[in-house]
Design a protein around this motif. Structure first.
Motif, PDB file in Angstrom:
ATOM      1  N   ILE A   1     -14.654 -17.937  28.067  1.00  0.00           N
ATOM      2  CA  ILE A   1     -14.700 -17.978  29.332  1.00  0.00           C
ATOM      3  C   ILE A   1     -13.843 -19.892  29.536  1.00  0.00           C
ATOM      4  O   ILE A   1     -15.004 -20.784  28.686  1.00  0.00           O
ATOM      5  N   ASP A   2     -13.250 -20.005  30.143  1.00  0.00           N
ATOM      6  CA  ASP A   2     -12.702 -21.161  29.916  1.00  0.00           C
ATOM      7  C   ASP A   2     -12.486 -21.981  30.971  1.00  0.00           C
ATOM      8  O   ASP A   2     -11.853 -22.140  31.721  1.00  0.00           O
ATOM      9  N   GLU A   3     -14.136 -22.606  30.618  1.00  0.00           N
ATOM     10  CA  GLU A   3     -14.176 -23.652  31.668  1.00  0.00           C
ATOM     11  C   GLU A   3     -13.641 -23.919  32.504  1.00  0.00           C
ATOM     12  O   GLU A   3     -13.432 -24.909  34.009  1.00  0.00           O
ATOM     13  N   VAL A   4     -12.632 -25.075  31.525  1.00  0.00           N
ATOM     14  CA  VAL A   4     -11.724 -26.033  31.990  1.00  0.00           C
ATOM     15  C   VAL A   4     -10.636 -25.528  32.903  1.00  0.00           C
ATOM     16  O   VAL A   4     -10.578 -26.063  34.238  1.00  0.00           O
ATOM     17  N   ASN A   5     -10.366 -24.567  32.750  1.00  0.00           N
ATOM     18  CA  ASN A   5      -8.707 -23.691  33.379  1.00  0.00           C
ATOM     19  C   ASN A   5      -9.670 -23.951  34.666  1.00  0.00           C
ATOM     20  O   ASN A   5      -8.252 -23.075  35.665  1.00  0.00           O
ATOM     21  N   ALA A   6     -10.681 -23.232  34.536  1.00  0.00           N
ATOM     22  CA  ALA A   6     -10.810 -22.337  35.846  1.00  0.00           C
ATOM     23  C   ALA A   6     -11.684 -23.493  36.464  1.00  0.00           C
ATOM     24  O   ALA A   6     -11.587 -23.488  37.814  1.00  0.00           O
ATOM     25  N   MET A   7     -11.673 -24.925  36.001  1.00  0.00           N
ATOM     26  CA  MET A   7     -12.292 -25.897  37.056  1.00  0.00           C
ATOM     27  C   MET A   7     -11.094 -26.407  38.172  1.00  0.00           C
ATOM     28  O   MET A   7     -11.111 -26.549  39.038  1.00  0.00           O
ATOM     29  N   LYS A   8     -10.082 -26.470  37.053  1.00  0.00           N
ATOM     30  CA  LYS A   8      -8.826 -27.099  37.453  1.00  0.00           C
ATOM     31  C   LYS A   8      -8.258 -26.214  38.385  1.00  0.00           C
ATOM     32  O   LYS A   8      -7.339 -26.613  40.028  1.00  0.00           O
ATOM     33  N   LEU A   9      -8.182 -24.865  38.601  1.00  0.00           N
ATOM     34  CA  LEU A   9      -7.488 -23.888  39.261  1.00  0.00           C
ATOM     35  C   LEU A   9      -8.567 -23.588  40.160  1.00  0.00           C
ATOM     36  O   LEU A   9      -8.052 -23.927  41.599  1.00  0.00           O
ATOM     37  N   LEU A  10      -9.170 -23.737  40.361  1.00  0.00           N
ATOM     38  CA  LEU A  10     -10.854 -24.594  41.862  1.00  0.00           C
ATOM     39  C   LEU A  10     -10.403 -25.125  42.086  1.00  0.00           C
ATOM     40  O   LEU A  10     -10.724 -25.487  43.585  1.00  0.00           O
ATOM     41  N   MET A  11     -10.898 -26.481  41.496  1.00  0.00           N
ATOM     42  CA  MET A  11     -10.794 -28.144  42.616  1.00  0.00           C
ATOM     43  C   MET A  11      -8.683 -28.608  43.161  1.00  0.00           C
ATOM     44  O   MET A  11      -9.129 -28.989  43.756  1.00  0.00           O
ATOM     45  N   PRO A  14      -7.233 -24.278  48.310  1.00  0.00           N
ATOM     46  CA  PRO A  14      -7.314 -24.654  49.440  1.00  0.00           C
ATOM     47  C   PRO A  14      -9.314 -24.732  49.313  1.00  0.00           C
ATOM     48  O   PRO A  14      -9.831 -24.274  48.184  1.00  0.00           O
ATOM     49  N   VAL A  15      -9.258 -25.963  50.198  1.00  0.00           N
ATOM     50  CA  VAL A  15     -10.801 -26.486  50.253  1.00  0.00           C
ATOM     51  C   VAL A  15     -11.522 -24.410  51.081  1.00  0.00           C
ATOM     52  O   VAL A  15     -11.260 -24.553  51.812  1.00  0.00           O
ATOM     53  N   GLY A  16     -12.444 -24.875  50.754  1.00  0.00           N
ATOM     54  CA  GLY A  16     -13.459 -23.848  50.305  1.00  0.00           C
ATOM     55  C   GLY A  16     -12.807 -22.169  49.974  1.00  0.00           C
ATOM     56  O   GLY A  16     -13.933 -20.891  50.551  1.00  0.00           O
ATOM     57  N   PHE A  17     -12.226 -22.462  49.000  1.00  0.00           N
ATOM     58  CA  PHE A  17     -11.879 -20.626  48.350  1.00  0.00           C
ATOM     59  C   PHE A  17     -13.579 -20.410  47.888  1.00  0.00           C
ATOM     60  O   PHE A  17     -13.713 -21.488  46.725  1.00  0.00           O
ATOM     61  N   ARG A  18     -13.130 -19.971  47.723  1.00  0.00           N
ATOM     62  CA  ARG A  18     -14.313 -18.789  47.151  1.00  0.00           C
ATOM     63  C   ARG A  18     -13.984 -18.486  45.486  1.00  0.00           C
ATOM     64  O   ARG A  18     -13.654 -17.021  45.656  1.00  0.00           O
ATOM     65  N   PRO A  19     -14.808 -18.926  44.460  1.00  0.00           N
ATOM     66  CA  PRO A  19     -14.221 -17.957  43.394  1.00  0.00           C
ATOM     67  C   PRO A  19     -15.265 -16.738  42.817  1.00  0.00           C
ATOM     68  O   PRO A  19     -16.193 -17.656  42.919  1.00  0.00           O
ATOM     69  N   LEU A  33     -21.038 -22.955  46.867  1.00  0.00           N
ATOM     70  CA  LEU A  33     -22.363 -23.251  47.657  1.00  0.00           C
ATOM     71  C   LEU A  33     -21.555 -22.997  48.723  1.00  0.00           C
ATOM     72  O   LEU A  33     -21.447 -22.261  49.503  1.00  0.00           O
ATOM     73  N   ARG A  34     -20.585 -24.050  48.817  1.00  0.00           N
ATOM     74  CA  ARG A  34     -19.384 -24.201  49.629  1.00  0.00           C
ATOM     75  C   ARG A  34     -18.438 -25.224  49.336  1.00  0.00           C
ATOM     76  O   ARG A  34     -19.085 -25.898  48.243  1.00  0.00           O
ATOM     77  N   GLY A  35     -17.314 -25.164  50.157  1.00  0.00           N
ATOM     78  CA  GLY A  35     -16.499 -26.068  49.646  1.00  0.00           C
ATOM     79  C   GLY A  35     -15.938 -27.025  50.737  1.00  0.00           C
ATOM     80  O   GLY A  35     -16.418 -26.688  51.876  1.00  0.00           O
ATOM     81  N   MET A  36     -15.961 -28.010  50.687  1.00  0.00           N
ATOM     82  CA  MET A  36     -15.539 -29.459  52.011  1.00  0.00           C
ATOM     83  C   MET A  36     -14.089 -30.390  51.388  1.00  0.00           C
ATOM     84  O   MET A  36     -14.637 -30.793  50.329  1.00  0.00           O
ATOM     85  N   GLU A  37     -14.005 -30.893  52.341  1.00  0.00           N
ATOM     86  CA  GLU A  37     -12.703 -32.185  52.110  1.00  0.00           C
ATOM     87  C   GLU A  37     -13.485 -33.116  52.139  1.00  0.00           C
ATOM     88  O   GLU A  37     -14.662 -32.884  53.542  1.00  0.00           O
ATOM     89  N   LYS A  42     -10.657 -37.639  51.560  1.00  0.00           N
ATOM     90  CA  LYS A  42      -9.841 -36.279  51.264  1.00  0.00           C
ATOM     91  C   LYS A  42      -9.798 -35.187  50.069  1.00  0.00           C
ATOM     92  O   LYS A  42      -9.044 -34.895  50.212  1.00  0.00           O
ATOM     93  N   CYS A  43     -11.009 -35.719  49.089  1.00  0.00           N
ATOM     94  CA  CYS A  43     -11.369 -35.415  47.707  1.00  0.00           C
ATOM     95  C   CYS A  43     -11.556 -34.079  48.431  1.00  0.00           C
ATOM     96  O   CYS A  43     -12.714 -33.845  49.188  1.00  0.00           O
ATOM     97  N   ASN A  44     -11.136 -32.473  47.169  1.00  0.00           N
ATOM     98  CA  ASN A  44     -11.988 -31.300  48.016  1.00  0.00           C
ATOM     99  C   ASN A  44     -13.029 -31.594  46.677  1.00  0.00           C
ATOM    100  O   ASN A  44     -13.228 -32.457  45.701  1.00  0.00           O
ATOM    101  N   THR A  45     -14.084 -31.354  47.770  1.00  0.00           N
ATOM    102  CA  THR A  45     -15.874 -31.328  47.325  1.00  0.00           C
ATOM    103  C   THR A  45     -16.354 -29.892  46.915  1.00  0.00           C
ATOM    104  O   THR A  45     -16.242 -28.727  47.923  1.00  0.00           O
TER     105      THR A  45
END
Length: 96
Positions: A1-11, A14-19, A33-37, A42-45
């Protein structure tokens, strides 16, 4: 699994996107658990959990900050999220 590209895509999602495959960090799969801004920077967390451990990811314009915690070692998920948020706020103010 390409963790780096998956993380880039996730970050970059949109906020709240569920992988569908969860969050993978260092060959460990965490449940999303959750995504938020962050209201200040205004960082995606993103927050994830696996048993008594968890992860917090946050991104600025140029940096992805990744932190993990372990409750069995006395760490606290809320404190981890606050620390990552503060760090990202400082990075954003510095132009990162």
């Amino acid at each position: 699994i390409d963790e780096v590209n998956a993380m880039k895509l996730l970050m970059g999602s949109p906020v709240g996107f569920r992988p569908s495959g969860g969050i993978r960090i260092n060959q460990v799969k965490y449940q999303f658990l959750r995504g938020m801004e962050d209201h200040v920077s205004k960082c995606n967390t993103i927050l994830g959990k696996k048993g008594k451990t968890g992860c917090v990811l946050s991104c600025t314009n140029t940096v992805i900050v990744i932190a993990t915690y372990d409750e069995m070692a006395g760490h606290n998920g809320a404190a981890c999220a606050t620390t990552v948020s503060d760090l990202c706020n400082n990075l954003c103010k510095s132009g990162y």
